[in-house]
Design a protein around this motif. Structure first.
Motif, mmCIF file in Angstrom:
data_model
loop_
_atom_site.group_PDB
_atom_site.id
_atom_site.type_symbol
_atom_site.label_atom_id
_atom_site.label_comp_id
_atom_site.label_asym_id
_atom_site.label_seq_id
_atom_site.Cartn_x
_atom_site.Cartn_y
_atom_site.Cartn_z
ATOM 1 N N THR A 140 78.561 17.849 -102.483
ATOM 2 C CA THR A 140 79.721 16.705 -101.961
ATOM 3 C C THR A 140 80.654 17.520 -101.545
ATOM 4 O OG1 THR A 140 80.490 18.888 -103.915
ATOM 5 C CG2 THR A 140 79.957 16.722 -105.159
ATOM 6 N N MET A 141 80.022 17.973 -100.118
ATOM 7 C CA MET A 141 81.154 18.776 -98.677
ATOM 8 C C MET A 141 81.848 17.037 -98.347
ATOM 9 S SD MET A 141 78.405 20.924 -97.130
ATOM 10 C CE MET A 141 79.207 21.415 -95.780
ATOM 11 N N ALA A 142 82.645 17.245 -97.941
ATOM 12 C CA ALA A 142 83.369 16.174 -96.633
ATOM 13 C C ALA A 142 83.633 14.395 -97.026
ATOM 14 C CB ALA A 142 82.523 16.509 -95.786
ATOM 15 N N THR A 143 83.510 14.806 -98.801
ATOM 16 C CA THR A 143 83.143 13.375 -99.190
ATOM 17 C C THR A 143 84.928 12.398 -98.730
ATOM 18 O OG1 THR A 143 82.135 13.595 -100.977
ATOM 19 C CG2 THR A 143 82.572 11.437 -101.795
ATOM 20 N N GLY A 144 84.255 11.260 -98.070
ATOM 21 C CA GLY A 144 85.120 9.948 -97.884
ATOM 22 C C GLY A 144 86.293 10.493 -96.681
ATOM 23 N N MET A 145 85.500 11.725 -95.446
ATOM 24 C CA MET A 145 85.578 12.263 -94.589
ATOM 25 C C MET A 145 85.450 11.722 -93.220
ATOM 26 S SD MET A 145 86.337 15.723 -93.313
ATOM 27 C CE MET A 145 87.380 16.430 -91.985
ATOM 28 N N GLU A 146 84.870 10.363 -94.079
ATOM 29 C CA GLU A 146 83.914 9.062 -92.631
ATOM 30 C C GLU A 146 85.346 8.717 -92.444
ATOM 31 O OE1 GLU A 146 82.968 7.873 -96.137
ATOM 32 O OE2 GLU A 146 82.608 9.842 -95.929
ATOM 33 N N LEU A 147 85.994 7.972 -93.590
ATOM 34 C CA LEU A 147 87.119 7.050 -93.139
ATOM 35 C C LEU A 147 88.134 7.613 -92.709
ATOM 36 C CD1 LEU A 147 87.590 5.931 -96.815
ATOM 37 C CD2 LEU A 147 86.421 4.175 -95.370
ATOM 38 N N THR A 148 88.292 9.412 -92.432
ATOM 39 C CA THR A 148 89.109 9.673 -91.327
ATOM 40 C C THR A 148 89.144 9.822 -90.574
ATOM 41 O OG1 THR A 148 89.854 10.699 -93.532
ATOM 42 C CG2 THR A 148 91.232 11.459 -91.753
ATOM 43 N N ALA A 149 87.996 9.649 -90.578
ATOM 44 C CA ALA A 149 87.190 9.979 -88.660
ATOM 45 C C ALA A 149 87.467 8.393 -87.752
ATOM 46 C CB ALA A 149 86.115 10.408 -88.683
ATOM 47 N N ILE A 150 86.994 7.901 -88.779
ATOM 48 C CA ILE A 150 87.403 5.458 -88.110
ATOM 49 C C ILE A 150 88.966 6.090 -88.166
ATOM 50 C CG2 ILE A 150 87.162 3.823 -88.359
ATOM 51 C CD1 ILE A 150 84.625 4.298 -90.366
ATOM 52 N N ALA A 151 89.314 6.648 -89.081
ATOM 53 C CA ALA A 151 91.287 6.295 -88.825
ATOM 54 C C ALA A 151 91.436 7.014 -87.577
ATOM 55 C CB ALA A 151 91.798 6.621 -90.390
ATOM 56 N N ALA A 152 91.102 8.818 -87.235
ATOM 57 C CA ALA A 152 91.107 9.433 -86.390
ATOM 58 C C ALA A 152 91.005 8.449 -84.466
ATOM 59 C CB ALA A 152 90.939 10.309 -85.972
ATOM 60 N N ALA A 153 89.795 7.891 -84.943
ATOM 61 C CA ALA A 153 89.087 7.121 -83.946
ATOM 62 C C ALA A 153 90.306 5.883 -83.154
ATOM 63 C CB ALA A 153 87.606 7.047 -83.708
ATOM 64 N N VAL A 154 90.253 4.796 -84.334
ATOM 65 C CA VAL A 154 91.519 3.946 -84.288
ATOM 66 C C VAL A 154 92.906 4.126 -84.044
ATOM 67 C CG1 VAL A 154 92.329 1.819 -85.789
ATOM 68 C CG2 VAL A 154 90.052 1.981 -85.616
#
Length: 333
Positions: free
Chosen positions: A256-270
């Motif tokens: 369950t590590m970092a679940t959903g964190m990919e969306l935060t990463a995309i948000a950071a890029a945007v």
């Protein structure tokens, strides 16, 4: 009723339009830096602890994981694809790393985790390019597969390195150069390498060309599929390194590590100014975006504000960034 535009009037309006376009691109390039500077100044004035060395070291250490994922997200978005497998790749790579540590040593385990991240990125890229499905849907499905594999490998349990290697396994939390953690140093090195790769090499130019117009890039001889696969491999490596940092901090790994964190990463890029439509962006923008999001959380903690409003503020920032991207693209036409 028609209005005739004289050549003189058209010529006079051309410089004004050019000035607006230049201003638009400057806003995209440096607007995020200005916002970051304003928040830094505000926190420096309103708190006594923000500028302490301990808080700054902690801030950079907190940014390392999100920043690595943001670098991978930026590379993918610039090339015209999305990677929603980042957090699942993070978890599965960390699990592979711990499993290898259990039978060998920490260094082999870390190398194995990075290799696993690259392999998972390659598989993701092949799935998207060979199937022809939209990257958003394709990577979403692939992320579910990776999470499922992580659960299968661990039996939904937390796994640990052997007791004798537990201290060495936490090496990424150790103080390093200038008092920074080893995780921060790894983060800085990766950012520098990938930043140069994207901004200064032929591969980087092809990355932008594919993201800007994939069909035109194909007709000019660029292997679009290979560029996309390479972008996913880079994202996979960044995810694996982020997973090692999290595992090193916790001394363990789980599905369950970092679940959903990919969306935060995309948000950071945007938020950093990378266009969601592809072809425009930079690694440093993704890093500033990650720093900004981390800084907001740090500020809420230092000021004692209710963290419920933190998500509201981050959501407003993302919406503003996407709206600005759309407006700037219109002005540049």
């Amino acid at each position: 009723m028609s209005v005739d535009v004289t050549p003189q009037a058209a010529a006079a309006s051309a410089p004004a339009s050019a000035n607006v376009s230049r201003l638009a691109f400057r806003l995209r390039d440096y607007g995020i830096v200005a916002a970051f500077a304003v928040i830094v100044i505000a926190l420096s004035v309103s708190t006594d602890t923000f500028l302490t060395s301990g808080n700054l070291v902690n801030l950079l250490d907190q940014t390392a994981v999100l920043g690595l994922l943001a670098v991978g997200a930026t590379v993918c978005i610039v090339s015209g694809v999305f990677d929603l497998t980042a957090s699942a790749t993070l978890a599965l790579s960390a699990i592979v790393g711990v499993k290898i540590v259990q039978v060998t040593n920490v260094y082999v385990g870390f190398a194995g985790a990075v290799a696993a991240g690259a392999a998972l990125g390659f598989v993701t890229g092949m799935v998207v390019t060979r199937s022809g499905v939209n990257s958003f849907v394709g990577t979403l499905a692939t992320s579910l597969v990776y999470r499922g594999l992580a659960v299968m490998v661990t039996g939904a349990a937390i796994i640990y390195p052997p007791p004798g290697l537990a201290e060495d396994f936490g090496m990424l939390t150790w103080p390093s150069l200038f008092g920074l953690t080893s995780a921060t140093i790894v983060f800085a090195v990766v950012v520098a390498v990938i930043g140069v790769l994207v901004a200064r090499t032929t591969f980087g130019r092809r990355l932008y060309a594919v993201g800007g117009n994939a069909e035109a890039a194909r007709l000019s001889g660029i292997r679009v599929g290979s560029i996309h696969v390479s972008a996913f491999v880079i994202s996979g490596i960044c995810s694996a390194l982020a997973g090692l940092i999290l595992a090193s901090r916790a001394g363990s790994a789980q599905s369950t590590m970092a679940t959903g964190m990919e969306l935060t990463a995309i948000a950071a890029a945007v938020v950093g100014g990378t266009s969601i439509l592809g072809g425009e962006g930079a690694v440093w923008r993704g890093i500033v975006g990650a720093l900004l999001l981390t800084l907001i959380g740090n500020g809420f903690n230092l000021l004692g504000w209710d963290t419920i409003y933190q998500q509201v503020l981050q959501g407003c920032l993302i919406l503003f960034a996407v709206t600005m991207d759309r407006w700037l693209r219109r002005r540049s036409r």
